[in-house]
Write an enzyme that holds these catalytic residues in place. Structure first.
Site, mmCIF file in Angstrom:
data_model
loop_
_atom_site.group_PDB
_atom_site.id
_atom_site.type_symbol
_atom_site.label_atom_id
_atom_site.label_comp_id
_atom_site.label_asym_id
_atom_site.label_seq_id
_atom_site.Cartn_x
_atom_site.Cartn_y
_atom_site.Cartn_z
ATOM 1 C CG ASP A 185 52.092 41.937 43.305
ATOM 2 O OD1 ASP A 185 53.517 41.389 42.929
ATOM 3 O OD2 ASP A 185 52.070 42.315 44.377
ATOM 4 N NE ARG A 243 53.156 43.818 48.646
ATOM 5 C CZ ARG A 243 52.324 44.508 48.462
ATOM 6 N NH1 ARG A 243 52.377 45.752 48.821
ATOM 7 N NH2 ARG A 243 51.368 44.286 47.497
ATOM 8 C CG ASP A 244 56.358 39.583 52.503
ATOM 9 O OD1 ASP A 244 55.619 40.396 52.009
ATOM 10 O OD2 ASP A 244 56.290 38.913 53.541
ATOM 11 C CD GLU A 245 51.655 40.581 47.033
ATOM 12 O OE1 GLU A 245 51.774 41.399 48.056
ATOM 13 O OE2 GLU A 245 50.372 40.404 46.624
ATOM 14 C CG ASP A 254 48.200 43.672 39.779
ATOM 15 O OD1 ASP A 254 47.301 43.017 39.998
ATOM 16 O OD2 ASP A 254 48.941 44.279 40.608
ATOM 17 C CD1 TRP A 274 44.190 39.283 40.114
ATOM 18 C CD2 TRP A 274 42.111 40.554 40.369
ATOM 19 N NE1 TRP A 274 44.290 40.306 40.726
ATOM 20 C CE2 TRP A 274 43.131 41.250 41.013
ATOM 21 C CE3 TRP A 274 40.894 40.834 40.110
ATOM 22 C CZ2 TRP A 274 42.763 42.362 41.598
ATOM 23 C CZ3 TRP A 274 40.580 42.218 40.822
ATOM 24 C CH2 TRP A 274 41.565 42.772 41.588
ATOM 25 C CD GLU A 301 50.022 47.711 47.004
ATOM 26 O OE1 GLU A 301 50.823 48.153 47.695
ATOM 27 O OE2 GLU A 301 49.480 46.576 46.660
ATOM 28 C CG HIS A 321 51.689 47.516 42.788
ATOM 29 N ND1 HIS A 321 52.441 46.983 43.952
ATOM 30 C CD2 HIS A 321 50.662 46.787 42.730
ATOM 31 C CE1 HIS A 321 51.879 45.968 44.271
ATOM 32 N NE2 HIS A 321 50.520 45.982 43.622
HETATM 33 C C1 BGC Z 1 48.883 42.665 45.037
HETATM 34 C C2 BGC Z 1 47.773 43.322 43.895
HETATM 35 C C3 BGC Z 1 46.958 42.108 43.485
HETATM 36 C C4 BGC Z 1 45.935 42.111 44.734
HETATM 37 C C5 BGC Z 1 44.746 41.168 44.597
HETATM 38 C C6 BGC Z 1 47.912 42.536 46.215
HETATM 39 O O1 BGC Z 1 48.566 42.071 47.409
HETATM 40 O O2 BGC Z 1 49.857 43.464 45.245
HETATM 41 O O3 BGC Z 1 48.794 44.090 42.983
HETATM 42 O O4 BGC Z 1 46.224 42.382 42.352
HETATM 43 O O5 BGC Z 1 46.683 41.505 45.839
HETATM 44 O O6 BGC Z 1 44.089 41.396 45.692
#
Ligand code: BGC
Length: 899
Positions: free
Chosen positions: A487, A491-493, A500, A552, A757, A778
């Site tokens: 995504d 960041r911490d993700e 996506d 998703w 994003e 994003h």
């Molecule tokens: C992500 C997204 C993702 C979404 C789902 C976010 O934190 O960055 O791109 O699809 O969460 O809720």
């Protein structure tokens, strides 16, 4: 000082290679399993493919013949195969491990071309290497020297030091040396002091519970004659480092400590082989790398370097024996995709020194990557800190609030040499700006990192903002295809969010050849599906509690189907059909009334929509219908008639339920939002007689809002295609050119170099958007990109065509554009179109690859005016265009165009 080879001269990344020119048919761009000349192929029956070029009109392959040689002997001759196929599955004697296969394809008419591939470990019992790691039993834990200036924050305190491993081998003289290498963690492999290969963040990220990839390197030249030192540095990476937003300890879903596996295969003159693997004879130590973490950054203390540690003569008596931690090989899989590489270097566009010792560097582009730092005259022990951010705050300082807990900070402690160079190796940051503190005489080079998927498409047009939009989309693709489709990179993700990926896939495929990249990701998706059939929200799966989400989970059907459509490789459907079925069955089981109401998992709705709430049931049920339809189509391709009929029937019942529940007699769709209409129209859920009315309501909503969009992730990519399919080109162009909030242009006006994003990532009124979720890189809202290729420039393929066998060229002159062009490397060869309006004339130049039969829609206000290379043209007038069919070659159309 980290000794790494100097970067090569920057190569222009975004350009499509030239197609070989000439009047005869020529195969080019030969591939094996969608890769150029791969080492370590693991498929027992690899697929070989080629593209075709010819400048002669109407050229097409009538037959092909493939011959494959290994060790000087012919191992497969396909004989002449009649037809236009541009791929074939290897059909010779069973392949042997670690063997080079040279193959040659010849076409009739035409020429021949040659390439090769090499196999990896084809039989599990050929592995001799053990997984080794730091053995806490044999050595006291590493105690870093006490220094109260140590750059250890609460978050980095738990990070252990990466380990260095080495072993010297006395190999008999070898004619070829290959190394297969993997890690549960990240590795850098070195042979006699030199790094092997140019892959970064190896072995990459997969669902390590089921699949751990290995890479194969040709190290013949590095090994030389005499003793060979094989060394490796091993870090946590995705395996045991910070992952997602969990603190490191919780993030360690795979394991606590990284592990290394190396197998050396040396082949000798007489054909015999020496095979050696990692075992307890390897030795290990810590080194200058004090910690390395994908999210937090890297800490390198040059004072702790052990020069020559990766060379044969080094005295390693103080090193400890490595621990053998595992001997299982069942999860090892060959790496199937292009590695992450440094693909470009960026010279800063601005360097500021605010006067307090800090240097703030602007690369001019938001990227995923890292920097190379050159220090001059730093005293021994000087600590230099590099912080990374995507934006600057109002005071010109680094803005890092949106990184959440990701520190994205590298530290370098100088050895005191006149010139020192530092470049981290086991971390990646999402950034445009770097703040350097601790030493003033510094130079910074930005290094762009991502999965090196070959460039497949080019788009351009006469409008600066639209060009910038495509540029931003491409940069967001590069910034987020880092081993898996993520995504965001900062960041911490940085997780493989499935929606996506699926909404962006059509755009991604136009920009780059992502066949191999997504093949690996789909394998991870399939093995992460729950026993019930639910698909996780992120792949690789790391958040056990989240799965089964509308839009998703549907990546399970959308991604394989789209890959098949684009690349024409039906194996993706064969591999995925069971998983597609399980997903659709799962949704049906939970929603026997066929309206997807059940909260089988999370529901994010039309994520990040602007100021509206699309009905979640509408969105979910539309996806349910789409998934049932794609599953039926996939079953048809695979030849499973019963499944085709079953899912077609299910799709039609979902359609009826959808209409009953959500479509009123006047064509309104429940909720009345743009995304609701777009999903219903795009997926054929509005009964034909009501389509004009439904389109009317969509258009009315846009008009009432002053031609502003409200779409989030689920709807945004459908705006252009649906509006233009129903004749509302003007409206589609208004949205494309808009620069008010919310629009793509809004971010571009504010200097965005990647896709944001959220539409409100930054606003005049509020400044930066919510720090809890505000990435500036994003790609989901960039899924408009596919329409720039297929709508604006007009290159696509017909419904029902796969692998671009039946391309369409249907440009859309309009908006502020004077011209637009696109070129795309289809599986057959180059497809291209360029239109330009000049006065009352439209000119359309087209290029069709050999073997394709293209439908060209020449836009015109007077069908009788259309000429091709000056010759009047007959065709059918439809939808403001003259429609004609052309075989391969280049064509130049002109037509009257009065606006
Ligand atoms: C992500 C997204 C993702 C979404 C789902 C976010 O934190 O960055 O791109 O699809 O969460 O809720």
């Amino acid at each position: 000082m980290v000794s790494r080879s100097l970067p090569e001269a920057p190569r222009p990344y975004d350009l499509l290679p030239e197609v070989p020119a000439g009047d005869s048919l020529r195969p080019y761009d030969l591939r094996c399993e969608h890769l150029g000349t791969p080492l370590g192929v693991g498929a027992p029956v690899p697929r070989l493919s080629w593209r075709l070029a010819s400048d002669r009109r109407g050229d097409a392959q009538e037959a092909y013949r493939i011959r494959v040689h290994a060790r000087g002997a012919l191992v497969w001759d396909s004989g002449w195969v009649e037809g236009q196929d541009v791929s074939a599955d290897y059909g010779g004697a069973p392949l042997a491990s670690f063997t080079r296969y040279t193959w040659r394809v010849e076409t009739r008419p035409g020429e021949a071309a040659e390439s090769w591939f090499e196999t990896g470990v084809l039989h599990r019992d050929e592995w001799v290497a053990a997984w080794i790691g730091h053995d806490p039993e044999t050595e006291p834990p590493f105690e870093p020297p006490t220094d109260d200036r140590e750059p250890r924050s609460a978050r980095t305190a738990s990070l252990p030091a990466p380990r260095y491993f080495r072993r010297v081998l006395d190999l008999p003289p070898a004619t070829a040396v290959r190394i297969a290498c993997s890690a549960r963690g990240l590795y850098e492999l070195r042979v006699n002091g030199v790094r092997a290969g140019d892959g970064e963040l190896t072995p990459g990220w997969t669902d390590y519970r089921h699949r751990v990839p290995y890479q194969v390197y040709d190290v013949t030249n590095l090994a030389g004659d005499g003793p060979v030192c094989v060394g490796a540095i091993l870090a946590d990476g995705w395996w045991s480092g910070s992952l997602g937003w969990d603190a490191r300890q919780q993030a360690q879903r795979y394991g606590r400590r990284p592990q290394l596996l190396v197998q050396i295969v040396a082949e000798h003159e007489n054909g015999s082989r020496t095979v050696v693997g990692t075992d307890g004879r390897w030795r290990e130590s810590t080194g200058p790398l004090r910690y390395a973490d994908l999210l937090m950054g890297e800490w390198y203390d040059a004072r702790l370097e052990q020069p020559g540690w990766d060379l044969p003569g080094f005295g390693d008596t103080s090193w400890a024996p490595a621990g053998v931690v595992d001997t299982a090989h069942d999860v090892l899989v060959p790496s199937v995709a292009e590695p992450v590489r440094v693909t470009q270097d960026l010279v800063p566009v601005d360097v500021r020194r605010p006067g307090d010792g800090r240097t703030i560097v602007d690369l001019g582009q938001n990227i995923a990557g890292r920097v190379r730092l050159v220090l001059r005259g730093a005293p021994e022990g000087a600590r230099v800190t590099l912080r990374h951010g995507e934006a600057l705050d109002d005071d010109g300082g680094l803005y890092t609030a949106n990184l959440r807990s990701a520190e994205a900070t590298d530290h370098y402690v100088a050895a005191g040499a006149a010139v020192e160079t530092f470049e981290p190796r086991f971390t990646v940051h999402g950034f445009r700006y770097v703040e350097v503190s601790g030493h003033a005489d510094v130079e910074v080079l930005g290094r762009v990192l991502h999965s090196d998927t070959p460039v497949a498409g080019e788009f351009s047009c006469s409008d600066d903002m639209v060009r910038r939009l495509m540029g931003n989309i491409r940069w967001s693709q590069r910034g987020n295809f880092v081993s898996v489709p993520t995504d965001c990179p900062q960041r911490d993700e940085r997780l493989g969010w499935t929606a996506d990926a699926q909404v962006f896939l059509p755009t991604a495929c136009y920009n780059a050849d992502v066949a191999a990249f997504f093949t690996g990701w789909l394998a991870d998706l399939r093995c992460a599906q729950t026993a019930e059939g639910a698909v996780p929200d992120v792949v690789p799966h790391v958040m056990t509690e989240r799965h089964g989400t509308p839009g998703w989970g549907d990546a399970a059907t959308v991604v394989p189907w789209h890959l098949y459509r684009v690349y024409g490789d039906e194996r993706v459907l064969r591999d995925s059909l069971p998983s597609m079925r399980r997903w659709v069955d799962h949704v049906e089981r939970h929603n026997p009334g066929l309206i997807w109401r059940d909260r089988t998992g999370s529901h994010y709705g039309d994520w990040l929509q602007a100021g509206v709430r699309t009905s979640r049931e509408v969105m979910a049920t539309a996806y349910f219908a789409l998934s049932a339809e794609l599953t039926s189509k996939a079953a048809a391709v695979v030849g499973d008639a019963a499944a085709r009929a079953h899912y077609a029937e299910l799709r039609s019942r979902i359609g009826e339920a959808f209409v009953r529940a959500f479509v009123s007699a006047d064509g309104r769709v429940t909720g009345g939002t743009q995304t609701g209409y777009l999903l219903a129209l795009a997926h054929g859920l509005v009964p034909a007689p009501l389509v004009p009315a439904a389109v009317g309501h969509l258009v009315a909503d846009l008009e009432e809002r002053g031609r502003r969009l409200t779409t989030g992730f689920a709807g945004v990519g459908l705006l252009g295609p649906v509006l233009s399919a129903h004749g509302h080109h003007d409206l589609a162009y208004s949205l494309l050119h808009d620069d008010r909030y919310p629009s793509w242009g809004y971010s571009i006006k504010r200097g965005a170099t990647t896709i944001w994003e959220r539409w409100d990532g930054w606003t005049e009124e509020g400044g930066f958007g919510p720090v809890a979720m505000n990435s500036f890189n994003h790609y989901a809202l960039g899924s408009v990109g596919a329409w720039l290729y297929s709508g604006v420039a007009g290159i696509g393929q017909e419904e029902g065509s796969a692998g671009f066998r039946r391309p369409i060229i249907r440009p859309l002159p309009g908006g502020r554009l004077r011209w637009a062009s696109a070129a795309y490397e289809t599986p057959l060869g180059r497809l291209a179109g360029r239109w330009e309006v000049d006065g009352g004339t439209l000119r359309l130049d087209v290029r069709v690859p050999p073997g394709a039969l293209a439908t060209v829609h020449v836009p015109t206000t007077d069908p009788a005016s259309v000429r091709e290379s000056g010759t009047p043209l007959s065709g059918e007038a439809a939808g403001g265009a003259l429609v004609c069919r052309v075989a391969s070659g280049r064509y130049a159309f002109t037509a009257a165009w009065e606006r």
